[in-house]
Enzyme design. Sequence first.
Site, short mmCIF file in Angstrom:
data_model
loop_
_atom_site.label_atom_id
_atom_site.label_comp_id
_atom_site.label_asym_id
_atom_site.label_seq_id
_atom_site.Cartn_x
_atom_site.Cartn_y
_atom_site.Cartn_z
N ARG A 1 -1.72 -2.02 12.27
CA ARG A 1 -1.16 -1.45 11.44
C ARG A 1 -0.36 -0.14 11.74
NH1 ARG A 1 -3.59 -2.39 6.51
NH2 ARG A 1 -4.14 -4.64 6.33
N HIS B 1 -8.25 -2.29 12.03
CA HIS B 1 -8.09 -0.92 12.01
C HIS B 1 -9.33 -0.40 12.86
CE1 HIS B 1 -6.43 -0.27 7.66
NE2 HIS B 1 -5.65 0.34 8.50
N CYS C 1 -14.44 2.67 5.16
CA CYS C 1 -13.12 2.69 4.61
C CYS C 1 -12.85 3.20 3.26
CB CYS C 1 -12.83 1.30 4.69
SG CYS C 1 -12.90 -0.16 5.81
N ALA D 1 -11.94 -7.80 0.51
CA ALA D 1 -10.56 -7.11 0.76
C ALA D 1 -10.57 -6.51 2.40
CB ALA D 1 -10.38 -5.80 -0.14
N ASP E 1 -11.42 1.91 12.65
CA ASP E 1 -12.75 2.16 12.20
C ASP E 1 -13.55 0.97 11.96
OD1 ASP E 1 -11.52 1.11 9.70
OD2 ASP E 1 -11.94 2.95 8.63
N ARG F 1 0.82 -1.36 0.07
CA ARG F 1 -0.06 0.01 -0.15
C ARG F 1 0.78 1.21 -0.09
NH1 ARG F 1 -5.48 -0.02 2.91
NH2 ARG F 1 -5.67 1.93 1.44
N1 ARG Z 1 -7.47 -4.18 1.92
C1 ARG Z 1 -7.28 -3.08 2.58
C2 ARG Z 1 -6.02 -3.18 3.51
O1 ARG Z 1 -5.86 -4.23 4.19
C3 ARG Z 1 -8.40 -2.57 3.42
C4 ARG Z 1 -8.37 -1.50 4.11
C5 ARG Z 1 -9.42 -1.12 5.07
N2 ARG Z 1 -9.54 0.11 5.43
C6 ARG Z 1 -10.11 0.56 6.73
N3 ARG Z 1 -10.18 1.83 6.88
N4 ARG Z 1 -10.41 -0.20 7.66
O2 ARG Z 1 -5.39 -2.29 3.97
#
Ligand code: ARG
Length: 277
Positions: free
Chosen positions: A139, A168, A262, A256, A170, A92
């Site tokens: 993360r 995350h 998100c 995903a 959120d 990312r």
């Molecule tokens: N596939 C993305 C990741 O794993 C999903 C991100 C989801 N975003 C969020 N704000 N929860 O990074």
Amino acid sequence: MTLPWGYRYLMCPPEHFGVLYEINPWMHREVRVDAERARDQWDGLKTTLEEAGAQIELLDPSPDLPDLVFTANAGVVNGNQFVPSRFRHPQRQAEVPHDVAWFEAHGFNVDWLPEDVHHEGAGDALPFAAVLLSGYRFRSDAASHAYLSRLTGAAVRSVELADERLYHLDLTFCPLDERRAITAPDGWDRYGRRVVEALVPERIDLDLDQALAFCANSVVVGTTVVMPSCPPPVGRQLEAWGFDVVVCPVDEFLKAGGACRCLTLALDVTLGPQGGR
Ligand code: ARG
């Protein structure tokens, strides 16, 4: 009183969306995304937000960046300041120049976190009343919170995330107004639960199944709550508090590990000592 923010969002069309790598427990490369369905669901979310009174800005999609659709992770917005994310996963990290170019072109000042800390933007940082609640562990790093506070002037409250599936903040926390939020306590350690209990006087506590259905990953526009799904007891409580619920299915994006919140980044957030307004 309704939230003072949440009327302007950045979204990115899912032209190049897909599950091309695995960086959270929901992602499985062998699962195919139905591109047409993803586009319809994304359009449905955008229209629903607009009908609720929000204005949507668009980020250009880019080949080879399948997760760019999850604009919540672009960074932290504070007035006309933008703090880009420092993504944990290399997959990312290539999104960052695209995000920064958009914010620079739209008059934001860009301030950077140090290179050696991770923070994944609004995915792990949501304003509530006078503070910025920020998650860490899977993360974002705990150490990022002090830097974020220094850069933005916001009072940051830290919560340790406890369940890898809710990686995350959120996915565990959705501010509804100055006093209320949808919360998923299973997603936090014991101390984190105490932090949120002290911060949020009135909560809808999701059980684990509801949390794993991404019910907290909802977008609030004034009195409208846009949710990927809504269990009846949650809907009843929201309605009793004066909110209207609109369910927007986004299951192609659940493949995903992301849902409604998100797919959006609020652009009208102002943090700072006064916080959240
Ligand atoms: N596939 C993305 C990741 O794993 C999903 C991100 C989801 N975003 C969020 N704000 N929860 O990074």
